[in-house]
Write a protein that holds these residues in place. Sequence first.
Motif, mmCIF file in Angstrom:
data_model
loop_
_atom_site.group_PDB
_atom_site.id
_atom_site.type_symbol
_atom_site.label_atom_id
_atom_site.label_comp_id
_atom_site.label_asym_id
_atom_site.label_seq_id
_atom_site.Cartn_x
_atom_site.Cartn_y
_atom_site.Cartn_z
ATOM 1 N N LEU A 100 3.550 -23.967 -28.071
ATOM 2 C CA LEU A 100 3.957 -25.238 -27.381
ATOM 3 C C LEU A 100 4.609 -25.710 -25.930
ATOM 4 C CD1 LEU A 100 3.517 -25.945 -30.336
ATOM 5 C CD2 LEU A 100 4.333 -28.414 -29.675
ATOM 6 N N ARG A 101 4.470 -26.384 -25.012
ATOM 7 C CA ARG A 101 5.676 -25.997 -23.869
ATOM 8 C C ARG A 101 6.184 -27.727 -24.006
ATOM 9 N NH1 ARG A 101 0.154 -25.477 -21.401
ATOM 10 N NH2 ARG A 101 0.093 -28.351 -20.906
ATOM 11 N N VAL A 102 7.464 -27.414 -22.833
ATOM 12 C CA VAL A 102 7.703 -28.650 -22.639
ATOM 13 C C VAL A 102 7.436 -29.772 -22.598
ATOM 14 C CG1 VAL A 102 10.134 -29.677 -21.605
ATOM 15 C CG2 VAL A 102 10.272 -27.943 -21.804
ATOM 16 N N GLY A 103 6.924 -30.967 -23.045
ATOM 17 C CA GLY A 103 6.763 -32.456 -23.053
ATOM 18 C C GLY A 103 5.160 -32.464 -24.138
ATOM 19 N N ASP A 104 4.951 -31.520 -24.147
ATOM 20 C CA ASP A 104 3.486 -31.320 -25.695
ATOM 21 C C ASP A 104 4.308 -32.351 -26.712
ATOM 22 O OD1 ASP A 104 2.303 -29.588 -24.797
ATOM 23 O OD2 ASP A 104 2.503 -27.824 -25.533
ATOM 24 N N LEU A 105 3.359 -32.676 -27.670
ATOM 25 C CA LEU A 105 3.510 -33.610 -28.643
ATOM 26 C C LEU A 105 4.112 -32.132 -29.723
ATOM 27 C CD1 LEU A 105 0.856 -36.411 -28.608
ATOM 28 C CD2 LEU A 105 3.818 -35.988 -27.404
#
Length: 153
Positions: A100-105
């Motif tokens: 996951l990336r920063v901001g992903d749920l």
Amino acid sequence: MAPSNDHPGEQAAQQPIKLIGVRETPLSVDEVFRAVGDDAAGGTALFVGTVRNHDGGADVDALGYSCHPSAEAEMRRIAEKVVADFPVRALAAVHRVGDLRVGDLAVVVAVSCPHRGEAFEACRRLIDDLKHEVPIWKHQKFSDGTEEWVGAC
């Protein structure tokens, strides 16, 4: 006039667990919110956990979630405990695994109940118990080159 608990809408639904899942694909707040829609619910509480850009004072560059094969069954077990303790009309919970990336749920949970207080309490219990009891582990990589596993035994 005082509300009566005799009305069927004041009781838990017969099959309140509408959606439970561990997914490798992006999560949808709309899907979870739709899953808990119920005409007898006066309150719906929704919690969305997102990947943040820091943890423990360090900048997070990357994050991955992995899980034990029993994770989804454990989520269902916890959901069943919540519906046993609250008058839940509908409940949904999904958790992401993979990179996951920063901001992903990372996680989306929702509970609808006849009243808002019950919905808030049930949703809080659901997310807290999922976080503490479901075998899902977070692997964080920091900008200084270090890394850390969170939730791993």
